[in-house]
Design an enzyme around this catalytic site. Structure first.
Site, PDB file in Angstrom:
ATOM      1  N   LYS A  25       0.059   4.236  -0.265  1.00 34.35           N
ATOM      2  CA  LYS A  25      -0.617   5.402   0.338  1.00 34.35           C
ATOM      3  C   LYS A  25      -0.445   6.626  -0.581  1.00 34.35           C
ATOM      4  O   LYS A  25      -0.377   6.473  -1.800  1.00 34.35           O
ATOM      5  CB  LYS A  25      -0.081   5.670   1.745  1.00 34.35           C
ATOM      6  N   GLU A  30      -5.391  -5.217  10.602  1.00 32.79           N
ATOM      7  CA  GLU A  30      -4.379  -4.189  10.841  1.00 32.79           C
ATOM      8  C   GLU A  30      -4.693  -3.466  12.151  1.00 32.79           C
ATOM      9  O   GLU A  30      -5.517  -2.538  12.162  1.00 32.79           O
ATOM     10  CB  GLU A  30      -4.377  -3.173   9.699  1.00 32.79           C
ATOM     11  N   ASN A  89       0.863  -1.184   0.000  1.00 30.46           N
ATOM     12  CA  ASN A  89       0.000   0.000   0.000  1.00 30.46           C
ATOM     13  C   ASN A  89       0.900   1.235   0.000  1.00 30.46           C
ATOM     14  O   ASN A  89       1.500   1.561   1.016  1.00 30.46           O
ATOM     15  CB  ASN A  89      -0.887  -0.025   1.255  1.00 30.46           C
ATOM     16  N   SER A 108       3.447  -2.192  10.311  1.00 33.00           N
ATOM     17  CA  SER A 108       4.900  -2.132  10.494  1.00 33.00           C
ATOM     18  C   SER A 108       5.621  -3.418  10.087  1.00 33.00           C
ATOM     19  O   SER A 108       6.593  -3.822  10.726  1.00 33.00           O
ATOM     20  CB  SER A 108       5.243  -1.752  11.944  1.00 33.00           C
ATOM     21  N   HIS A 134      -9.524   0.988   4.754  1.00 31.98           N
ATOM     22  CA  HIS A 134      -8.244   1.160   5.462  1.00 31.98           C
ATOM     23  C   HIS A 134      -8.480   2.057   6.677  1.00 31.98           C
ATOM     24  O   HIS A 134      -9.292   2.987   6.625  1.00 31.98           O
ATOM     25  CB  HIS A 134      -7.207   1.779   4.520  1.00 31.98           C
ATOM     26  N   GLY A 140       2.250   2.130  10.693  1.00 33.19           N
ATOM     27  CA  GLY A 140       3.138   3.280  10.513  1.00 33.19           C
ATOM     28  C   GLY A 140       3.848   3.712  11.784  1.00 33.19           C
ATOM     29  O   GLY A 140       4.430   4.787  11.848  1.00 33.19           O
ATOM     30  N   GLU A 165      -6.904   4.425   7.847  1.00 35.54           N
ATOM     31  CA  GLU A 165      -6.704   5.861   7.609  1.00 35.54           C
ATOM     32  C   GLU A 165      -7.964   6.474   6.998  1.00 35.54           C
ATOM     33  O   GLU A 165      -8.285   7.627   7.256  1.00 35.54           O
ATOM     34  CB  GLU A 165      -5.467   6.079   6.724  1.00 35.54           C
TER      35      GLU A 165
HETATM   36  C1  PEP Z   1      -0.749  -0.011   5.860  1.00 38.27           C
HETATM   37  O1  PEP Z   1      -0.696   1.054   5.266  1.00 38.27           O
HETATM   38  O2  PEP Z   1      -1.713  -0.742   5.660  1.00 38.27           O
HETATM   39  C2  PEP Z   1       0.328  -0.370   6.789  1.00 38.27           C
HETATM   40  C3  PEP Z   1       0.252  -1.508   7.411  1.00 38.27           C
HETATM   41  O3  PEP Z   1       1.362   0.528   6.940  1.00 38.27           O
HETATM   42  P1  PEP Z   1       2.812   0.238   7.623  1.00 38.27           P
HETATM   43  O4  PEP Z   1       3.309  -1.061   7.038  1.00 38.27           O
HETATM   44  O5  PEP Z   1       3.639   1.413   7.227  1.00 38.27           O
HETATM   45  O6  PEP Z   1       2.590   0.122   9.099  1.00 38.27           O
END
Ligand code: PEP
Length: 253
Positions: free
Chosen positions: A11, A163, A9, A209, A94, A169, A96
């Site tokens: 983003k 997640e 992803n 992460s 997601h 992040g 976000e």
């Molecule tokens: C994500 O954007 O779904 C995500 C898991 O980000 P990160 O790997 O940066 O934590």
């Protein structure tokens, strides 16, 4: 057998030129790795250029969002029909989007249905906030987030991504064991809702992460079928490392 999936992803990162350069760098190696569904989810504006670049490649493209209507007066939105010409998958719900754009369980489900109708495979993201986690409400939250997902959606190939928001992040990933336990809960929940066949065939990814240094810890867990990767998917060596290890660890001996 569930084929593992690693989805990157990106983003709101990369211009079209940067996206093209990154895919040119990753594609040859990615194409050499089998036994994993490899997915890249760039910003909308790069989909057309990357589609051309990935002609004949085993790497699939996904979008990061869509609107549920097919067309009309929805300024600034992108429809499932538009995406279906450009990519095969789409990330929906997601955290976000839920956090910054107030997306609800109902809206996410409308988007899932619209994606499936257009022939796009949804990657539906679910996960709890740090506060919900601290209050011991993780299972309750996940149950609510899955309450509208239909049997048909799973049957058509919907992929889930668990997640935990506290791990996205932040560099503070869950442990493999923690993630396995929660994904095990999700699978048991689906088993109760829709039976064994659906529960055993749905792919459930972990996200939060993930890097090339910790992917092995997640992917060796029996309930985890892959990862949704944010930050590390923008770095060629990291993303390749994640995909390679997944292919090796999940290979049936
Ligand atoms: C994500 O954007 O779904 C995500 C898991 O980000 P990160 O790997 O940066 O934590």
């Amino acid at each position: 057998m569930r084929i593992p999936m690693i989805a990157g992803n990106w983003k709101m990162n990369t211009t079209v030129a940067e996206a093209v350069a990154l895919v040119k760098e990753m594609r040859p190696e990615l194409d050499r790795i089998d036994n994993v569904d490899k997915v890249i989810c760039p910003p909308f504006v790069s989909l057309a250029a990357l589609r051309e670049l990935l002609e004949g490649s085993s790497v699939k493209l996904g979008a990061q969002n869509l609107y549920f209507e097919e067309k009309g007066a929805y300024t600034g939105e992108i429809s499932p029909l538009m995406l279906a010409e450009l990519c095969q998958l789409v990330i929906i719900g997601h955290s976000e989007r839920r956090q910054y754009f107030n997306e609800t369980v109902e809206l996410a489900d409308k988007k899932v249905q619209a994606a499936l109708k257009a022939g796009l495979k949804p990657i539906l993201c679910i996960g709890e906030t740090p506060r919900e986690n601290d209050a011991g409400k993780t299972e309750e939250v996940l149950t609510r987030q899955l309450s509208l997902t239909s049997k048909q959606a799973y049957h058509t190939g919907l992929v889930l991504a668990y997640e935990p928001i506290w791990a996205i992040g932040t560099g503070k990933a869950a442990t493999g064991q923690q993630a396995n336990q929660t994904i095990g809960f999700i699978r048991r929940h689906i088993l109760k809702q829709y039976g064994k066949e659906i529960a055993q065939s749905v792919r459930i990814l972990y996200g939060g992460s993930v890097t090339a240094d910790n992917i092995a810890e997640f992917i060796k867990q029996p309930e985890i079928d892959g990862a949704l990767v944010g930050g590390a998917s923008l770095k060629t060596s990291q993303f390749l490392g994640i995909v390679k290890q997944t292919s090796e660890i999940k290979r049936v001996k």
